[in-house]
Structures are given as structure tokens and as C-alpha cells.
Enzyme design. Structure first.
Site, PDB file in Angstrom:
ATOM      1  N   THR A 128      20.080  34.248  33.745  1.00 18.24           N
ATOM      2  CA  THR A 128      19.509  33.192  34.583  1.00 18.24           C
ATOM      3  C   THR A 128      18.011  33.055  34.384  1.00 18.24           C
ATOM      4  OG1 THR A 128      21.229  33.436  36.263  1.00 18.24           O
ATOM      5  CG2 THR A 128      19.165  32.464  36.979  1.00 18.24           C
ATOM      6  N   ASP A 143      24.606  39.582  36.532  1.00 18.51           N
ATOM      7  CA  ASP A 143      25.991  39.973  36.805  1.00 18.51           C
ATOM      8  C   ASP A 143      26.355  41.329  36.223  1.00 18.51           C
ATOM      9  OD1 ASP A 143      26.441  37.717  38.276  1.00 18.51           O
ATOM     10  OD2 ASP A 143      27.500  36.625  36.699  1.00 18.51           O
ATOM     11  N   GLN A 162      35.520  54.404  46.533  1.00 18.51           N
ATOM     12  CA  GLN A 162      35.296  52.988  46.799  1.00 18.51           C
ATOM     13  C   GLN A 162      34.117  52.772  47.740  1.00 18.51           C
ATOM     14  OE1 GLN A 162      38.897  50.995  48.115  1.00 18.51           O
ATOM     15  NE2 GLN A 162      40.164  52.124  46.645  1.00 18.51           N
ATOM     16  N   CYS A 163      33.747  53.802  48.488  1.00 17.67           N
ATOM     17  CA  CYS A 163      32.631  53.695  49.428  1.00 17.67           C
ATOM     18  C   CYS A 163      31.307  53.710  48.661  1.00 17.67           C
ATOM     19  CB  CYS A 163      32.644  54.848  50.423  1.00 17.67           C
ATOM     20  SG  CYS A 163      34.148  54.985  51.396  1.00 17.67           S
TER      21      CYS A 163
END
Length: 497
Positions: free
Chosen positions: A13, A93, A282-283
Site C-alpha cells: 500500500t 497483510d 490460539q490466544c
């Protein structure tokens, strides 16, 4: 005149503008460096030269991967002696993946490598954007003498006013100017009115020679745990793919996954074939605690390794780098698996808070303690081994003796007691006043699983150093009990540098 820096322009970007100059809402395209450079007149006022190399063509970051990482690494390798530091302009990203990969590919890095980008390009909005400030500040961080700041010899991300360790970073916002954070590590520095660096957090300048890894193995599969996955064959089908050499299991909480036998069997079979299976949470915050308690017996017995508090991106790219390592390429499947498993659990570039050093007491460390014949207590010494790992005892947070393949075949009470002694002479009487007494451990017979863990940290810190030979003696005090195990090991958890 200060030394120059090198900018590696990949696109993203920060280097984008509307395709149709007359329509600001038209799709954005990434422009070549020369056109982007014209949008950054502030570069002329930095006080040092800025050289540039570019991907051709520059890319949206979703198209950046191992080939482009190699391009960046080779550019840094070629210019390492000439430049004070390096800035990589990158889309937002996949910036974290790139930062994590480069941290494993650039070894003994002694200069700053700063990734940055923008949520809004100066070519889209020359008045209100984050591109100019991010880029100019990144250039200053990359040239510490010119900026009068300490050297940060790491791969970092500078974005939205904070300097973050690249392999600890996660993207938290798709549009805001403070797009990134490091959940398990404070920022390495901040840029407001001035640039400040937290010197207590940055890694030391290495004494070894700078060198690079260029080969990555992409056969690393991320697997997300979710309720119900244990009732499918999805994991089995994915893990059966012969191209999969490692998997990153994104587990619940502190490292938990479903323990349905048929589900675990898919992982067991893959590990038996030489696949490395790593466990991350996942935390965002907190570590995986694999092998610290008996509750993780099934995963540890299966051969899972712990990512502690690594991010998914860090674990993924670390495995890619380890599997692609030149040494690993020369090994057979079993050797490679052990090499990658051991190296994965040891911090290499600040990607994890704690390193785990494993000392395997070997094939002859099986044990059998039996008081059913009436003799109490009984003792058994586990054959000694040199303690593996490079650590200092003041950094050791835990030292655990772990017995694998445990069976309690007979017991008459709800609990039984085991005492542990370190380096006890075979002819000596066990003395709890001795420095090598590691503790009296009461275990519940109802909770005995395949794994039994004994925390020997206090005695270990007092009597054992890295490289010392350690022998462990177990004394079973309970009557009419029979305890057996298949193998013993020592796990030392040490704060990473």
C-alpha cells in the site's frame, strides 16, 4: 557524512496509487520505485544517502513469499558491510510473516533491519497519510548513529509510532494507523517527539559472524483446532499428504486439543513417519505449557513440541527455516525430525520467552520400583547424562524430571510418595538435608497417566550447571506399590536472551 542505508522496495500500500489518475476511487496499483520516490521528498533531508533495490515488479504483499524473502536476504547479505542498516518497504497483510522469516534467515544479525509500510499511501492522500512518517522514521531507526539512538540488531517492524520485534508481532487492525502489536513483549521503542529505545529489551549484538539461510521448506501445514474437528477425518487427510513435513497446531488455551483416541491417532501416525508437530495457542497472550504438568501427557507422549508463546507466523516460518537448513537437508527422516524438534523449542531470534533444553537419559533409563514384596523404601538410579543446553542457572525458570510411559500396576492407597535425589552416591544413604535432595513428591494414584513430572528446580539451580553430568535417583517410600516407566528425561526451561 553518515553511512548510507539500503531500502528494499517490495511494494504494498505504501507504494500504491489509483490506477485511474482522474478517479481516486479506482483500484490501486503498486508503482515502481522511481515514481514512489517522487512522493517522498523528505528523503532529501535525512542527512545520509538512501540507496535502493526493488522487486521487479513490486508486489502486493499477498504475493510475497519465500522467493521474495530470499531476494531480501541476498540484498542484505550483499550490502551488509556497506550499509548502516536496512529498510524494507512492504505491504501490511503479510509483513509479520516476512519479519518472522527474515529473523530466522539472517543469523548473527548485528544491524537493524526495519520493515514498514502504510495503511494509506502518500500518493493517495499527500496530506493525510501514515506513509511518510512511517518511512522517514524507519530510515532513522536503520541508521542509529545518524539518529543518535542505540543499535537495534534485530528484524523489527516500525509502524504507527512503535518499534516492535518482528517475530513477536501480530496484526491487530486492518485499517488503523496502529496496525500491529506484540502481545507477549513490550515495544522495543517508541517514536514521538523523539525516538526512544528500550535497551533492556533489545537483543545483544552477536559476537559470531553474520551469515544467512537462503533455503526454506514450504511443507509446513497450519491446523486450526475447533469444536467438532475431532469428529472429522480432515486432520488425517491433511497429515497423510507426503509433502507435509511439519504442522503447526493452533490449540486451545495453554496447549489443549481434543484427546479422542481416533483423532490423536492421525497425529501419532504422522509423527511416526517423521513429521514434526508443533503446538501454539490460539490466544494472543500467554504460553503453551506442554510437558510441565501431567495433563499434557497424551501430546507429549505422541511427540508434540511446544511453541511456548510464539505466534503462528513465527512458528510457521521457523519450521520452514529449520527444515530448509543445510544440515537438515543432509539428514535422514528420523535425524531431521529430532534436529528440528530440538531446535524449534530453543529461542533463536527472540521469538519466544522461554527455551526448553531436553536431556534424554537414553534407552537404558527405564525403571521399576516395587515394594510389593515388603521391602520399603526402594530406590533406583537413572543412568547419568550430560545436561544439554546453553543456559545460566539464574535464567532457569523450571527444571523437570519427566518419566514417560508410566505404569502404576499396584497400589493400596490413594496416594504414593517418591523422593528425588540428584547425583546421589550409590553407597550413600538418601539424606534430605543434602543439597542434591530435590523433594518429596506425593502423587495421586488415580491421576497416574503415561507421564509423571517432578519439579526439581531448587536443587538443580543449586547443584547442576549446563554441561554437568547428572544422575537422578528415585526412592519409592509407599508400601505395596509397583511403579514402572519406559524412559526418563530432564527438561530445563530457561529465559531466552
Amino acid at each position: 557524512m553518515h553511512d548510507p542505508i539500503l531500502v528494499i522496495y517490495t511494494g504494498g500500500t505504501i507504494g500504491s496509487k489509483p490506477k485511474d489518475a482522474d478517479d481516486p476511487d479506482s483500484p490501486q496499483i503498486v508503482v515502481p520505485w522511481n515514481e514512489f520516490r517522487q512522493s517522498m521528498p523528505a528523503l532529501d533531508h535525512l542527512g545520509f544517502d538512501v540507496d535502493e533495490v526493488s522487486l521487479t515488479p513490486p508486489l502486493d504483499s499477498c504475493n510475497v513469499g519465500p522467493n521474495e524473502w530470499r531476494f531480501m536476504v541476498e540484498a542484505i547479505e550483499a550490502g551488509y558491510e556497506k550499509y548502516a542498516g536496512f529498510v524494507i518497504l512492504h505491504g501490511t497483510d503479510t509483513m509479520v510473516y516476512t519479519a518472522s522469516a527474515l529473523s530466522q534467515m539472517l543469523r548473527n544479525l548485528g544491524k537493524p533491519v526495519v520493515l514498514t509500510g502504510a495503511q494509506r499511501s502518500a500518493m493517495v492522500d499527500p496530506v493525510r497519510n501514515d506513509a511518510t512518517q512511517n518511512f522517514m522514521t524507519a530510515c532513522l531507526i536503520a541508521n542509529p548513529k545518524a539518529a543518535s539512538i542505540p543499535v537495534i540488531p534485530e528484524v523489527v517492524i516500525y509502524f504507527g509510532g512503535v518499534i516492535l520485534r518482528g517475530n513477536r508481532t501480530v496484526k491487530q487492525d486492518t485499517a488503523g494507523y496502529t496496525a500491529y502489536t506484540t502481545p507477549n513483549l513490550p515495544p522495543l521503542g517508541e517514536a514521538g517527539e523523539s525516538i526512544t529505545v528500550n535497551t533492556d529489551l533489545i537483543r545483544p549484538i552477536p559476537s559470531g559472524r553474520f551469515n544467512v539461510r537462503k533455503r526454506l521448506d514450504t511443507g509446513v501445514l497450519p491446523i486450526l483446532m475447533y469444536p467438532g474437528i475431532q469428529d472429522t477425518h480432515l486432520v488425517e487427510r491433511q497429515m497423510d499428504d507426503p509433502n507435509v513435513k511439519a504442522a503447526v497446531v493452533m490449540s486451545y488455551g495453554s496447549g489443549n486439543i481434543p484427546t479422542k483416541p481416533e483423532f490423536l491417532a492421525a497425529f501419532n501416525a504422522a509423527i511416526e513417519r517423521g513429521v514434526v508437530v508443533a503446538n501454539v495457542s490460539q490466544c494472543d497472550r500467554g504460553p503453551v505449557e506442554l510437558g510441565i504438568y501431567e495433563t499434557s501427557a497424551a501430546l507429549l507422549e505422541a511427540g508434540f513440541v511446544s511453541g511456548v508463546d510464539m505466534t503462528l507466523e513465527a512458528a510457521q516460518t521457523k519450521l520452514m527455516a529449520l527444515l530448509g537448513d543445510a544440515d537438515a537437508q543432509q539428514m535422514d527422516v528420523d535425524e531431521r525430525q529430532e534436529f528440528v524438534q530440538r531446535a524449534f523449542e530453543i529461542d533463536a531470534a527472540g521469538e519466544m520467552t522461554t527455551s526448553t533444553y531436553l536431556t534424554d537419559f537414553g534407552d537404558r533409563s527405564a525403571g521399576d520400583l516395587d515394594t510389593t514384596s515388603g521391602s520399603t523404601p526402594v530406590r533406583q538410579a537413572i543412568r547419568g547424562a550430560s545436561v544439554d543446553g546453553q543456559f545460566t542457572n539464574d535464567k532457569v525458570t523450571r527444571a523437570l524430571v519427566r518419566l514417560r510411559g508410566v505404569e502404576l500396576t499396584k497400589f493400596d492407597s490413594a496416594t504414593f510418595t517418591v523422593r528425588i535425589f540428584l547425583n546421589l552416591d550409590p553407597d550413600a544413604t538418601p539424606d534430605e538435608r543434602a543439597p542434591g535432595f530435590a523433594g518429596r513428591f506425593r502423587k495421586s494414584s488415580a491421576d497416574v497417566t503415561q507421564l509423571m513430572v517432578f519439579d526439581i528446580t531448587r536443587a538443580f539451580q543449586a547443584t547442576v550447571r549446563s554441561g554437568d553430568r547428572l544422575a537422578v535417583t528415585l526412592v519409592l517410600d509407599s508400601k505395596n506399590a509397583h511403579l514402572r516407566w519406559r524412559r526418563a528425561e530432564l527438561a530445563v526451561f530457561s529465559e531466552a536472551a
